[in-house]
Design a protein around this motif. Structure first.
Motif, PDB file in Angstrom:
ATOM      1  N   ALA A  79       9.485   6.530   3.479  1.00  0.00           N
ATOM      2  CA  ALA A  79       8.123   7.007   3.567  1.00  0.00           C
ATOM      3  C   ALA A  79       7.742   7.748   4.828  1.00  0.00           C
ATOM      4  O   ALA A  79       6.785   8.485   4.821  1.00  0.00           O
ATOM      5  N   PRO A  87       4.942   9.103  -3.092  1.00  0.00           N
ATOM      6  CA  PRO A  87       5.921   8.189  -3.680  1.00  0.00           C
ATOM      7  C   PRO A  87       6.866   7.683  -2.609  1.00  0.00           C
ATOM      8  O   PRO A  87       7.416   8.464  -1.827  1.00  0.00           O
ATOM      9  N   SER A 116       1.921   3.762  -1.377  1.00  0.00           N
ATOM     10  CA  SER A 116       2.541   4.248  -2.603  1.00  0.00           C
ATOM     11  C   SER A 116       1.505   4.416  -3.715  1.00  0.00           C
ATOM     12  O   SER A 116       0.469   3.744  -3.726  1.00  0.00           O
TER      13      SER A 116
END
Length: 333
Positions: free
Chosen positions: A35, A153, A92
């Motif tokens: 991420a 995502p 997310s």
């Protein structure tokens, strides 16, 4: 691939696609994106407010060493990696759905991200205001309110992790990470716990490192054979990432192993290199470390040659004063 090897990819938008001896043929493996990205341009997100204090057991990410905060919201639990190297908090899409949050898109033309690969301009992140998050233990509470996060995502995060809590929030309060006592404190308790540790017989000699802010993330000094270099200080990085130029100045200790790294912006080649010659102030430059040698736009964006993660941090007690001016990181052996 071992869980330790997989964990090394959870940094800077990178994931391990393959790990094998450098002379071996590539092995096909599913990408494992993560991420962390650096926001270089676009509308700022609300950093919100962190209030209160708390002392909790030190929880680590599955298969790695990145600290995890297990928070609560009205909609249920929220588990975030504690990531000083993230210039924004990120969650997310699955967390949005689970908490029934409504976000809004971000105009990609006005938004700039840096990460692994060349596809960052094609990303279409969203933004969302998070509900109040609470971390409670022993009668103490830490509250996060009014925090905005990017929505991207993050399938490469460890199991059960919903995103990362980044520097905009972490620079509001002192942070204490004690791998010896397996405790983590935020707020005034962090200063009290660090003070008790400093007075203990096992503390050893502390090294206080000056931190410099750049693009919303802290940089720390790193000792190299040619003097001190600034590096990204990244609690969310499991590994130690360095440029090929810096690797050429260090002592290799074993043959390198080839890697394929996959991030939100695409895939790239790298190598895992055992070496010596790098250390944080107060550390031993002769101690062997494993570095991931790679090219990454983050190096250029921040003007650094290294990203210091848990490879150099996991064994040391840490008092992060990102809230102070100037910011500092105090390390004990």
């Amino acid at each position: 691939m071992s869980s330790r090897a997989a964990a090394l990819g959870l940094a800077l938008g990178l994931g391990l696609v393959g790990l094998q001896p450098a002379a071996a043929s590539p092995v096909s493996m599913a990408p494992c994106p993560a991420a962390a990205l650096i926001q270089l341009g676009g509308p700022p997100l609300a950093s919100g407010r962190i209030s209160g204090q708390v002392n909790v057991p030190l929880e680590r990410a599955s298969g790695g060493d990145t600290p995890v905060l297990s928070l609560r919201s009205e909609g249920g639990p929220v588990r975030l990696l504690l990531d000083t190297g993230a210039s924004t908090t990120l969650v997310s899409p699955e967390l949005m759905r689970r908490l029934k949050l409504v976000g809004r898109p971000v105009d990609p033309k006005s938004f700039t991200l840096a990460g692994a690969g060349e596809g960052c301009p094609d990303l279409k992140p969203g933004r969302v205001k998070l509900p109040e998050l609470v971390l409670a233990a022993g009668g103490e509470r830490l509250r996060l309110s009014g925090v905005e996060a990017l929505v991207l995502p993050v399938a490469g995060l460890p199991p059960g992790i919903d995103g990362v809590l980044g520097a905009p929030q972490l620079r509001q309060q002192p942070l204490w990470i004690d791998p010896h006592g397996q405790r983590l404190s935020i707020g005034a308790l962090a200063l009290a716990d660090a003070g008790r540790f400093r007075r203990s017989a096992s503390a050893g000699t502390a090294a206080s490192l000056p931190l410099v802010w750049r693009e919303g993330v802290p940089l720390l000094p790193l000792a190299t054979p040619r003097g001190t270099e600034f590096a990204l200080a990244d609690t969310g990085a499991e590994g130690l990432f360095i440029t090929a130029g810096l690797a050429a100045r260090l002592q290799p200790l074993a043959p390198a192993r080839a890697l394929r790294l996959a991030g939100f912006c695409g895939e790239q080649s790298a190598r895992l290199q055992p070496l010596s010659g790098l250390a944080l102030p107060g550390g031993d430059p002769g101690r062997p470390v494993e570095a991931i040698v790679t090219a990454n736009p983050i190096f250029t964006s921040l003007g650094v040659k290294a990203i210091v993660g848990q490879e150099l941090l996991r064994r040391r007690a840490q008092l992060w004063r990102l809230d102070a001016v100037p910011a500092t990181l105090t390390l004990w052996p």
